[in-house]
Design a protein around this motif. Structure first.
Motif, mmCIF file in Angstrom:
data_model
loop_
_atom_site.group_PDB
_atom_site.id
_atom_site.type_symbol
_atom_site.label_atom_id
_atom_site.label_comp_id
_atom_site.label_asym_id
_atom_site.label_seq_id
_atom_site.Cartn_x
_atom_site.Cartn_y
_atom_site.Cartn_z
ATOM 1 N N LEU A 155 0.955 -1.354 -0.147
ATOM 2 C CA LEU A 155 -0.092 0.011 0.034
ATOM 3 C C LEU A 155 1.040 1.420 -0.108
ATOM 4 N N TYR A 156 0.400 2.103 -0.903
ATOM 5 C CA TYR A 156 1.409 3.309 -1.071
ATOM 6 C C TYR A 156 0.295 4.598 -0.901
ATOM 7 N N PRO A 157 0.119 5.343 0.192
ATOM 8 C CA PRO A 157 -0.837 6.584 0.049
ATOM 9 C C PRO A 157 0.069 7.589 -0.682
ATOM 10 N N ALA A 158 -0.551 8.193 -1.628
ATOM 11 C CA ALA A 158 0.086 9.106 -2.238
ATOM 12 C C ALA A 158 -0.135 10.792 -1.584
ATOM 13 N N VAL A 200 -1.799 2.130 -4.786
ATOM 14 C CA VAL A 200 -1.920 3.515 -4.636
ATOM 15 C C VAL A 200 -3.120 4.092 -4.068
ATOM 16 N N ASP A 201 -3.216 4.670 -3.006
ATOM 17 C CA ASP A 201 -4.263 5.799 -2.433
ATOM 18 C C ASP A 201 -4.085 6.860 -3.032
ATOM 19 N N ALA A 202 -4.428 7.369 -4.070
ATOM 20 C CA ALA A 202 -4.184 8.865 -4.662
ATOM 21 C C ALA A 202 -5.755 9.484 -4.649
ATOM 22 N N ALA A 203 -6.432 9.288 -3.416
ATOM 23 C CA ALA A 203 -7.998 9.776 -3.283
ATOM 24 C C ALA A 203 -8.068 11.277 -3.743
ATOM 25 N N PHE A 204 -7.363 12.357 -3.518
ATOM 26 C CA PHE A 204 -7.568 13.613 -3.877
ATOM 27 C C PHE A 204 -6.553 14.095 -4.853
ATOM 28 N N TYR A 224 -5.796 16.853 -9.525
ATOM 29 C CA TYR A 224 -5.440 18.190 -10.171
ATOM 30 C C TYR A 224 -4.027 18.461 -9.713
ATOM 31 N N PRO A 225 -2.932 18.869 -10.290
ATOM 32 C CA PRO A 225 -2.973 18.859 -11.830
ATOM 33 C C PRO A 225 -3.505 17.465 -12.364
ATOM 34 N N LEU A 226 -4.006 17.609 -13.725
ATOM 35 C CA LEU A 226 -4.619 16.574 -14.106
ATOM 36 C C LEU A 226 -3.799 15.077 -14.278
ATOM 37 N N ASP A 227 -2.578 15.314 -14.441
ATOM 38 C CA ASP A 227 -1.372 14.239 -14.477
ATOM 39 C C ASP A 227 -1.669 13.211 -13.410
ATOM 40 N N GLY A 228 -2.291 13.792 -12.309
ATOM 41 C CA GLY A 228 -2.448 12.913 -11.088
ATOM 42 C C GLY A 228 -3.362 11.873 -11.236
ATOM 43 N N LEU A 229 -4.181 11.920 -12.249
ATOM 44 C CA LEU A 229 -5.071 10.956 -12.908
ATOM 45 C C LEU A 229 -4.600 9.753 -13.829
ATOM 46 N N THR A 230 -3.521 9.959 -14.055
ATOM 47 C CA THR A 230 -2.808 8.912 -15.045
ATOM 48 C C THR A 230 -1.261 8.828 -14.444
ATOM 49 N N ARG A 231 -0.647 9.595 -13.713
ATOM 50 C CA ARG A 231 0.847 9.151 -13.540
ATOM 51 C C ARG A 231 0.981 7.873 -12.745
ATOM 52 N N GLY A 290 -6.496 3.996 -6.176
ATOM 53 C CA GLY A 290 -8.004 4.543 -5.790
ATOM 54 C C GLY A 290 -8.106 6.074 -5.747
ATOM 55 N N TYR A 291 -9.486 6.446 -5.981
ATOM 56 C CA TYR A 291 -9.565 8.076 -6.232
ATOM 57 C C TYR A 291 -10.771 8.348 -5.714
#
Length: 372
Positions: free
Chosen positions: A156-159, A185-189, A192-199, A209-210
């Motif tokens: 588990l890797y919280p972003a 990866v827990d990338a909940a929030f 933005y910037p938008l690359d957070g949705l793909t990187r 997870g978002y």
């Protein structure tokens, strides 16, 4: 704030909140755009096979995020539960039905000790034990590798920003993949910037997870994306498959309605197509509007930084601390929620409803003893 809104909440025995704190779950999380609300209302007129609907909308979301597959979930916390369950059982119905009894299955999730956070409780729900690597000061690559063993279901890797000397994501992925362990990866929030949705997927994470509320979807919605086999297993754990396929996965309580699923897809499309520079400029203008309505305040300095307005207080001269002012604002009607730090109040404008800027300023002036 309209009298209709006040009356509605009064009828429910509650106090309406002007939310200058942010998209927090405890306040309801989000206010979807009227176009999204209209589409959700339209979707509510008819019913749909939820098993098939989760599959079809998952394909749409996966395409938008550049992922192999995706599943719309009732929040990011639910994504953590379903994703972890998938890592434990795969698509084996017998194993699925035994959770949280993980006997004979990989039942450990590794996390760097400095990354422990309250939401790792979600990962433990399917029956795993967390194994900590390193110390609160940091983790070395060797320590992370040593924490991974035959019983490891996932890493588990919280972003979340972290000042400790932790192993960075790219290196953590390499270490885990060398031992055939998926990285979650827990990338909940991180929308933005938008690359957070793909990187994170691009970096090699197996599951991400978002919280869909952060892109303007309903508060109780989220996204799990990643490897096709793991998303398929998470889908089998869902409430829909519990009903349609008689699979006794762990996700039966984690129900999301068709209207919310529609809301996630449309909000994500809208978020990805949005002019975010214009959005940010609008929030800055609204912060300036609140500042203008506040006027010159004795013993208070105001400054606008992007979407936020900061009030710096001379607490001794005011005879009130920032914490006391925060409590007084929350206890009023309408209630005002914001962030307080020693000597400062922070107002986050994107979650303040259009038209409430003057009322927000008036409430602050009232609590400061300056009237409306």
């Amino acid at each position: 704030m309209s009298e209709e809104a006040r009356a509605l909440y009064a009828d429910m025995g509650a106090t309406p909140v002007i939310n200058a704190l942010g998209p927090r779950t405890l306040l309801g999380g989000s206010s979807p755009h009227p176009d999204i609300i209209a589409a959700m209302e339209l979707a509510g007129r008819y019913y749909v096979d939820m098993d098939a609907f989760l599959a079809s909308t998952g394909r749409i979301v996966a395409d938008l995020l550049g992922s192999e597959a995706a599943l719309i979930t009732p929040g990011c916390a639910a994504a953590l539960v379903l994703g972890t369950a998938a890592c434990i059982t795969g698509s084996d119905p017998e194993k699925m039905a035994r959770l949280p009894d993980t006997t004979g299955m990989p039942n450990q999730v590794v996390i760097q000790k400095a990354q422990r956070y309250k939401y790792d409780r979600m990962v433990r729900l399917p029956g795993v034990t967390l194994v900590e690597a390193g110390t609160e000061q940091g983790t070395t690559a060797d320590e992370l590798a040593a924490a991974i063993g035959p019983q490891t279901a996932a890493l588990l890797y919280p972003a979340i920003d972290n000042e400790a000397a932790i192993v960075p994501l790219d290196a953590a992925i390499d270490i885990a993949h060398a031992r055939d362990v998926p990285v979650f990866v827990d990338a909940a929030f991180r929308v933005y910037p938008l690359d957070g949705l793909t990187r994170y997927i691009a970096a090699g994470a197996d599951l991400v997870g978002y919280g869909a509320k952060y892109v303007g979807a309903p508060n109780s919605s989220g996204i799990l994306c990643g490897r096709a086999d793991l998303i398929a297993a998470a889908h089998l754990h869902s409430f829909a498959c519990f009903e349609t396929r008689d699979l006794e996965g762990v996700g039966r309580p984690l129900k999301i309605d068709r209207q919310e699923v529609v809301g996630v897809v449309l909000a994500l499309r809208r978020w990805l197509a949005m002019d975010h520079d214009a959005r940010n400029q609008s929030d800055t203008r609204r912060a300036e509007t609140v500042r203008r309505h506040l006027g010159e305040l004795p013993h208070v300095q105001s400054s606008v930084n992007g979407a936020s307005l900061t009030l710096t207080l001379d607490e001794q001269a005011l005879g009130q601390t920032a914490a006391e002012i925060e409590v007084a604002l929350r206890n009023g009607n309408p209630s005002v929620w914001l962030s307080a730090a020693p000597g400062q109040l922070h107002l986050y404008m994107p979650t303040v409803a259009d038209g409430d800027e003057e009322l927000l300023a008036a409430r602050i002036r009232e609590v400061l003893g300056l009237g409306e």
